[in-house]
Design an enzyme around this catalytic site. Structure first.
Site, PDB file in Angstrom:
ATOM      1  N   HIS A 163      42.382  38.369  40.183  1.00  0.00           N
ATOM      2  CA  HIS A 163      41.911  39.672  39.698  1.00  0.00           C
ATOM      3  C   HIS A 163      41.568  39.484  38.229  1.00  0.00           C
ATOM      4  CE1 HIS A 163      41.461  43.873  38.905  1.00  0.00           C
ATOM      5  NE2 HIS A 163      42.565  43.965  38.176  1.00  0.00           N
ATOM      6  N   ARG A 208      43.274  39.860  30.930  1.00  0.00           N
ATOM      7  CA  ARG A 208      44.501  40.133  31.670  1.00  0.00           C
ATOM      8  C   ARG A 208      45.519  39.007  31.496  1.00  0.00           C
ATOM      9  NH1 ARG A 208      40.276  41.704  35.034  1.00  0.00           N
ATOM     10  NH2 ARG A 208      40.245  43.912  35.575  1.00  0.00           N
ATOM     11  N   ASP A 239      38.552  45.247  42.650  1.00  0.00           N
ATOM     12  CA  ASP A 239      37.302  44.508  42.424  1.00  0.00           C
ATOM     13  C   ASP A 239      36.356  44.684  43.617  1.00  0.00           C
ATOM     14  OD1 ASP A 239      38.335  42.282  40.103  1.00  0.00           O
ATOM     15  OD2 ASP A 239      39.841  43.055  41.485  1.00  0.00           O
ATOM     16  N   ARG A 257      34.789  48.019  43.459  1.00  0.00           N
ATOM     17  CA  ARG A 257      33.712  48.018  42.473  1.00  0.00           C
ATOM     18  C   ARG A 257      32.471  47.329  43.025  1.00  0.00           C
ATOM     19  NH1 ARG A 257      37.903  46.467  37.603  1.00  0.00           N
ATOM     20  NH2 ARG A 257      38.305  48.609  36.895  1.00  0.00           N
TER      21      ARG A 257
END
Length: 315
Positions: free
Chosen positions: A174, A87, A147, A150
């Site tokens: 993140h 990212r 997250d 998840r």
């Protein structure tokens, strides 16, 4: 309550958010904005043709001025992450996009709550906070909300228990430097290790949780989805729509979102995720969950990683 929500970016994430919102009772107007006019018009047509099964809703392909009066503006614009790409590697390109969007949308909707979704979300939330001129409470990065989702899914599968009974969070960036503060994680009000022992005493067929492996799952699962299907958008869309719901609710909720830090846990002048109070007034502050010394060090390390990236950017 009827609300107007503008989505900037009609890629997979933005379009899926719009589709999910089109079936939420709290949304009565949706504006989609994208540089690709035909793409956004097509997305709007496809979504609105399925809205006969709900109460009337307005969905339009518009421009920045159409965002006037928005309660929420969701920014998803940016170049998508490619397989094997981090990212952070997206940073400067997407910072430039945010810089071009910000003055236009803030002029049109100065009172909206802004939800930043584009990656790297913590960096872009920081840039938007610095250049928008808006009060910080109006700016919310989606951060580690996905997250955390998840993580709860992974824990639910491991312990064979409903996700609603799990309270565990992902802190920090993140991205790869995020971590789980296990000291504050619990299932049915019990610390996770205690819950495991209690279930074993009841005869449950469980194995002890491998915490580093669970963190690895949280870190890697998004990349695995991208490798298998090219992009992630369903789970992030659900997370963002839930965040809209929190912002439009009658009272505050607690969520891991990214916002500017002001000395909490020794972290300052960077956006990352910790437990925060989120509601109709935006981000009202950080919820001071007790962290161990090691967890504070991991949060500070995550912040320093983000600061290193920000220092190299043209903001």
């Amino acid at each position: 309550m009827s609300s107007k929500i503008t989505i900037i970016g009609a890629g997979s994430v933005g379009a899926t958010i719009a589709y999910k919102l089109s079936y939420e009772d709290f949304a009565s107007e949706i504006v989609m904005i994208d540089i690709n006019k035909e793409k956004v018009e097509g997305e709007v047509m496809d979504i609105e043709q399925g809205t006969c099964f709900r109460s009337p809703i307005s969905i339009i392909a518009g421009d920045y001025e159409d965002a006037k009066g928005s309660d929420i503006v969701i920014i998803t614009s940016g170049i998508a992450r490619k397989p094997g790409q981090t990212r952070i590697e997206l940073a400067q390109t997407n910072v430039n996009i945010i810089k071009s969007i910000t003055p236009e949308i803030v002029k049109a909707a100065p009172d909206a709550k802004y939800i930043i979704v584009s990656n790297p979300v913590d960096v872009l939330t920081y840039v938007f906070t610095k250049i928008s001129g808006l009060p910080e409470n109006q700016i919310i990065g989606s951060g580690t909300l996905l997250d955390t989702a998840r993580l709860r899914y992974g824990l639910s599968r491991h312990f064979n228990v409903a996700q609603k009974n799990i309270h565990a969070y992902v802190y920090g960036e993140h991205g790869d430097s995020s971590f789980v503060p296990w000291s504050g994680a619990n299932i049915a009000s019990m610390p996770i290790d205690d819950y495991y022992k209690a279930m074993k005493d009841l005869g449950a067929d469980l194995t002890e949780l491998d915490k580093p492996a669970m963190e690895e799952y949280v870190h890697k699962s998004g990349g695995q989805v991208i490798a298998k299907k090219g992009a992630t958008f369903y789970a992030v869309a659900v997370s963002v729509v839930e965040l809209c719901n929190l912002v439009l609710a009658a009272s505050d909720s607690v969520a891991t979102v990214s916002s500017m830090m002001h000395g909490e846990y020794g972290v300052d002048d960077v956006c990352l995720s910790v437990l925060s109070l989120v509601g109709p007034n935006g981000v009202q502050g950080k919820v001071p969950m007790h962290l161990t010394d090691e967890e504070v060090e991991r949060l500070q390390a995550s912040a320093n990683k983000l600061k290193e990236v920000i220092a190299q950017l043209d903001i």
